[in-house]
Design a protein around this motif. Structure first.
Motif, PDB file in Angstrom:
ATOM      1  N   PRO A 179       0.835  -1.201   0.000  1.00 52.95           N
ATOM      2  CA  PRO A 179       0.000   0.000   0.000  1.00 52.95           C
ATOM      3  C   PRO A 179       0.872   1.254   0.000  1.00 52.95           C
ATOM      4  O   PRO A 179       1.968   1.266   0.529  1.00 52.95           O
ATOM      5  CB  PRO A 179      -0.782  -0.114   1.310  1.00 52.95           C
ATOM      6  N   THR A 180       0.359   2.279  -0.593  1.00 47.83           N
ATOM      7  CA  THR A 180       1.087   3.540  -0.661  1.00 47.83           C
ATOM      8  C   THR A 180       0.223   4.657  -0.115  1.00 47.83           C
ATOM      9  O   THR A 180      -0.973   4.504   0.062  1.00 47.83           O
ATOM     10  CB  THR A 180       1.467   3.876  -2.119  1.00 47.83           C
ATOM     11  N   TRP A 181       0.863   5.784   0.123  1.00 48.17           N
ATOM     12  CA  TRP A 181       0.125   6.963   0.523  1.00 48.17           C
ATOM     13  C   TRP A 181      -0.513   7.554  -0.709  1.00 48.17           C
ATOM     14  O   TRP A 181       0.068   7.556  -1.790  1.00 48.17           O
ATOM     15  CB  TRP A 181       1.041   7.961   1.204  1.00 48.17           C
ATOM     16  N   ASP A 182      -1.704   8.081  -0.536  1.00 43.52           N
ATOM     17  CA  ASP A 182      -2.470   8.570  -1.676  1.00 43.52           C
ATOM     18  C   ASP A 182      -2.193  10.022  -2.036  1.00 43.52           C
ATOM     19  O   ASP A 182      -2.850  10.569  -2.892  1.00 43.52           O
ATOM     20  CB  ASP A 182      -3.975   8.397  -1.416  1.00 43.52           C
ATOM     21  N   TRP A 184      18.534  -2.268  17.270  1.00 42.21           N
ATOM     22  CA  TRP A 184      17.279  -2.045  17.951  1.00 42.21           C
ATOM     23  C   TRP A 184      16.135  -2.141  16.950  1.00 42.21           C
ATOM     24  O   TRP A 184      16.278  -1.718  15.811  1.00 42.21           O
ATOM     25  CB  TRP A 184      17.255  -0.655  18.592  1.00 42.21           C
ATOM     26  N   GLU A 185      15.010  -2.670  17.391  1.00 39.07           N
ATOM     27  CA  GLU A 185      13.816  -2.692  16.550  1.00 39.07           C
ATOM     28  C   GLU A 185      13.022  -1.408  16.773  1.00 39.07           C
ATOM     29  O   GLU A 185      12.844  -0.980  17.912  1.00 39.07           O
ATOM     30  CB  GLU A 185      12.938  -3.894  16.869  1.00 39.07           C
ATOM     31  N   VAL A 186      12.558  -0.818  15.685  1.00 38.70           N
ATOM     32  CA  VAL A 186      11.758   0.396  15.734  1.00 38.70           C
ATOM     33  C   VAL A 186      10.415   0.079  15.084  1.00 38.70           C
ATOM     34  O   VAL A 186      10.362  -0.283  13.912  1.00 38.70           O
ATOM     35  CB  VAL A 186      12.452   1.565  14.996  1.00 38.70           C
ATOM     36  N   GLU A 187       9.353   0.193  15.862  1.00 42.91           N
ATOM     37  CA  GLU A 187       7.996  -0.049  15.346  1.00 42.91           C
ATOM     38  C   GLU A 187       7.473   1.238  14.717  1.00 42.91           C
ATOM     39  O   GLU A 187       7.404   2.268  15.381  1.00 42.91           O
ATOM     40  CB  GLU A 187       7.055  -0.460  16.485  1.00 42.91           C
ATOM     41  N   CYS A 188       7.114   1.169  13.461  1.00 39.31           N
ATOM     42  CA  CYS A 188       6.559   2.347  12.791  1.00 39.31           C
ATOM     43  C   CYS A 188       5.120   2.572  13.251  1.00 39.31           C
ATOM     44  O   CYS A 188       4.364   1.622  13.447  1.00 39.31           O
ATOM     45  CB  CYS A 188       6.593   2.163  11.277  1.00 39.31           C
ATOM     46  N   GLY A 189       4.778   3.821  13.442  1.00 38.56           N
ATOM     47  CA  GLY A 189       3.413   4.178  13.796  1.00 38.56           C
ATOM     48  C   GLY A 189       3.146   4.272  15.282  1.00 38.56           C
ATOM     49  O   GLY A 189       2.012   4.527  15.686  1.00 38.56           O
ATOM     50  N   GLY A 190       4.163   4.105  16.107  1.00 36.70           N
ATOM     51  CA  GLY A 190       3.964   4.165  17.557  1.00 36.70           C
ATOM     52  C   GLY A 190       3.631   5.567  18.038  1.00 36.70           C
ATOM     53  O   GLY A 190       3.950   6.565  17.389  1.00 36.70           O
ATOM     54  N   ARG A 191       2.976   5.636  19.181  1.00 36.89           N
ATOM     55  CA  ARG A 191       2.638   6.950  19.765  1.00 36.89           C
ATOM     56  C   ARG A 191       3.844   7.616  20.409  1.00 36.89           C
ATOM     57  O   ARG A 191       3.837   8.814  20.648  1.00 36.89           O
ATOM     58  CB  ARG A 191       1.530   6.793  20.793  1.00 36.89           C
ATOM     59  N   ALA A 215      11.537   8.045  15.039  1.00 35.31           N
ATOM     60  CA  ALA A 215      10.149   7.614  14.820  1.00 35.31           C
ATOM     61  C   ALA A 215       9.971   7.384  13.329  1.00 35.31           C
ATOM     62  O   ALA A 215      10.581   8.069  12.507  1.00 35.31           O
ATOM     63  CB  ALA A 215       9.169   8.680  15.302  1.00 35.31           C
ATOM     64  N   CYS A 216       9.148   6.411  12.976  1.00 31.05           N
ATOM     65  CA  CYS A 216       8.880   6.169  11.561  1.00 31.05           C
ATOM     66  C   CYS A 216       7.382   5.988  11.343  1.00 31.05           C
ATOM     67  O   CYS A 216       6.648   5.611  12.258  1.00 31.05           O
ATOM     68  CB  CYS A 216       9.648   4.962  11.045  1.00 31.05           C
ATOM     69  N   GLN A 217       6.961   6.279  10.134  1.00 24.12           N
ATOM     70  CA  GLN A 217       5.564   6.142   9.728  1.00 24.12           C
ATOM     71  C   GLN A 217       5.537   5.474   8.363  1.00 24.12           C
ATOM     72  O   GLN A 217       6.323   5.827   7.475  1.00 24.12           O
ATOM     73  CB  GLN A 217       4.875   7.502   9.635  1.00 24.12           C
ATOM     74  N   THR A 218       4.643   4.507   8.195  1.00 21.23           N
ATOM     75  CA  THR A 218       4.448   3.807   6.933  1.00 21.23           C
ATOM     76  C   THR A 218       2.953   3.577   6.735  1.00 21.23           C
ATOM     77  O   THR A 218       2.188   3.632   7.693  1.00 21.23           O
ATOM     78  CB  THR A 218       5.173   2.445   6.929  1.00 21.23           C
ATOM     79  N   PRO A 219       2.515   3.309   5.499  1.00 22.94           N
ATOM     80  CA  PRO A 219       1.085   3.078   5.268  1.00 22.94           C
ATOM     81  C   PRO A 219       0.552   1.833   5.981  1.00 22.94           C
ATOM     82  O   PRO A 219      -0.622   1.760   6.294  1.00 22.94           O
ATOM     83  CB  PRO A 219       0.977   2.914   3.753  1.00 22.94           C
ATOM     84  N   THR A 220       1.415   0.840   6.219  1.00 24.09           N
ATOM     85  CA  THR A 220       1.019  -0.382   6.925  1.00 24.09           C
ATOM     86  C   THR A 220       2.011  -0.637   8.043  1.00 24.09           C
ATOM     87  O   THR A 220       3.132  -0.127   8.020  1.00 24.09           O
ATOM     88  CB  THR A 220       1.010  -1.597   5.969  1.00 24.09           C
ATOM     89  N   PRO A 221       1.641  -1.432   9.046  1.00 19.59           N
ATOM     90  CA  PRO A 221       2.571  -1.710  10.142  1.00 19.59           C
ATOM     91  C   PRO A 221       3.891  -2.283   9.623  1.00 19.59           C
ATOM     92  O   PRO A 221       3.909  -3.108   8.716  1.00 19.59           O
ATOM     93  CB  PRO A 221       1.826  -2.735  10.993  1.00 19.59           C
ATOM     94  N   ARG A 222       4.986  -1.829  10.209  1.00 19.98           N
ATOM     95  CA  ARG A 222       6.305  -2.275   9.778  1.00 19.98           C
ATOM     96  C   ARG A 222       7.267  -2.107  10.945  1.00 19.98           C
ATOM     97  O   ARG A 222       7.157  -1.185  11.725  1.00 19.98           O
ATOM     98  CB  ARG A 222       6.769  -1.445   8.584  1.00 19.98           C
ATOM     99  N   ASP A 237       6.836   3.337   0.581  1.00 20.88           N
ATOM    100  CA  ASP A 237       6.451   4.629   1.140  1.00 20.88           C
ATOM    101  C   ASP A 237       6.715   4.619   2.641  1.00 20.88           C
ATOM    102  O   ASP A 237       6.479   3.625   3.315  1.00 20.88           O
ATOM    103  CB  ASP A 237       4.958   4.905   0.906  1.00 20.88           C
ATOM    104  N   GLY A 238       7.165   5.716   3.136  1.00 21.86           N
ATOM    105  CA  GLY A 238       7.395   5.840   4.566  1.00 21.86           C
ATOM    106  C   GLY A 238       8.426   6.916   4.831  1.00 21.86           C
ATOM    107  O   GLY A 238       9.116   7.382   3.920  1.00 21.86           O
ATOM    108  N   LEU A 239       8.506   7.301   6.084  1.00 21.22           N
ATOM    109  CA  LEU A 239       9.491   8.302   6.464  1.00 21.22           C
ATOM    110  C   LEU A 239      10.024   7.990   7.849  1.00 21.22           C
ATOM    111  O   LEU A 239       9.386   7.306   8.653  1.00 21.22           O
ATOM    112  CB  LEU A 239       8.901   9.709   6.392  1.00 21.22           C
TER     113      LEU A 239
END
Length: 184
Positions: free
Chosen positions: A45-48, A125-132, A103-110, A157-159
């Protein structure tokens, strides 16, 4: 019996047969994603559009703000596209300890792997994308260190947002050096 009276029962019987067939049709179970052939998998999935990217940036910024200590002094910060990854060397002069937040953000959990390197010491270290809350690492002042996140693929897609700052010694909790380890 006139023809119109024989047509109505025939239509009713046909309709009843169709409804009965529809109600008893066998239902298929959803396909197990683990059994799919990877060649036929749909693209990630990608960002729209720009709005999705801006919202992702805002969420990542909130996650970094959530872990920033009140006494923190921001020394450096930046953003990297996930498809390019992160490979940056930072200096840590002075006497105050440092924090490195990511911090990272992706369209789906990663989940991403962050590698921190200073001299001969290295930690992953593991970094969970989308965390608060962003992941935060403590580092003593001293020589330079490198932070790396390998890109999962070029077209993902992601940052990734990161911040480097100094904090008061009393703000360092648990471990003083998340690269060399807590016993160093």
């Amino acid at each position: 019996m006139p023809a119109r009276h024989t047509l109505a029962p025939a239509l009713l019987l046909s309709l009843a047969a169709l409804l009965s067939a529809a109600c008893t049709e066998e239902r298929q179970e959803p396909e197990d994603p683990g059994n799919r052939d990877s060649r036929s998998a749909s693209p990630a999935p990608t960002w729209d559009g720009k709005e999705d990217q801006e919202e992702a940036m805002e969420r990542a910024t909130r996650a970094l703000n959530a872990v920033e200590a009140g006494s923190a002094s921001r020394e450096d910060s930046g953003t990297a596209a996930l498809g390019e990854g992160l490979d940056r060397t930072f200096t840590t002069p002075g006497a105050r300890p440092y924090t490195f937040g990511v911090a990272c953000q992706t369209p789906t959990p990663r989940t991403l792997t962050l590698t921190l390197v200073r001299g001969e010491a290295e930690s992953e270290w593991e970094v969970e994308c989308g965390g608060r809350e962003a992941e935060q690492f403590h580092l003593p002042a001293g020589g330079p260190f490198t932070a790396r996140i390998a890109p999962p693929t070029r077209d993902v897609d992601g940052l990734v947002l990161w911040r480097l700052g100094t904090v008061a010694a009393e703000d360092v909790q648990d471990c003083e050096d998340d690269i060399a380890g807590c016993g160093s």
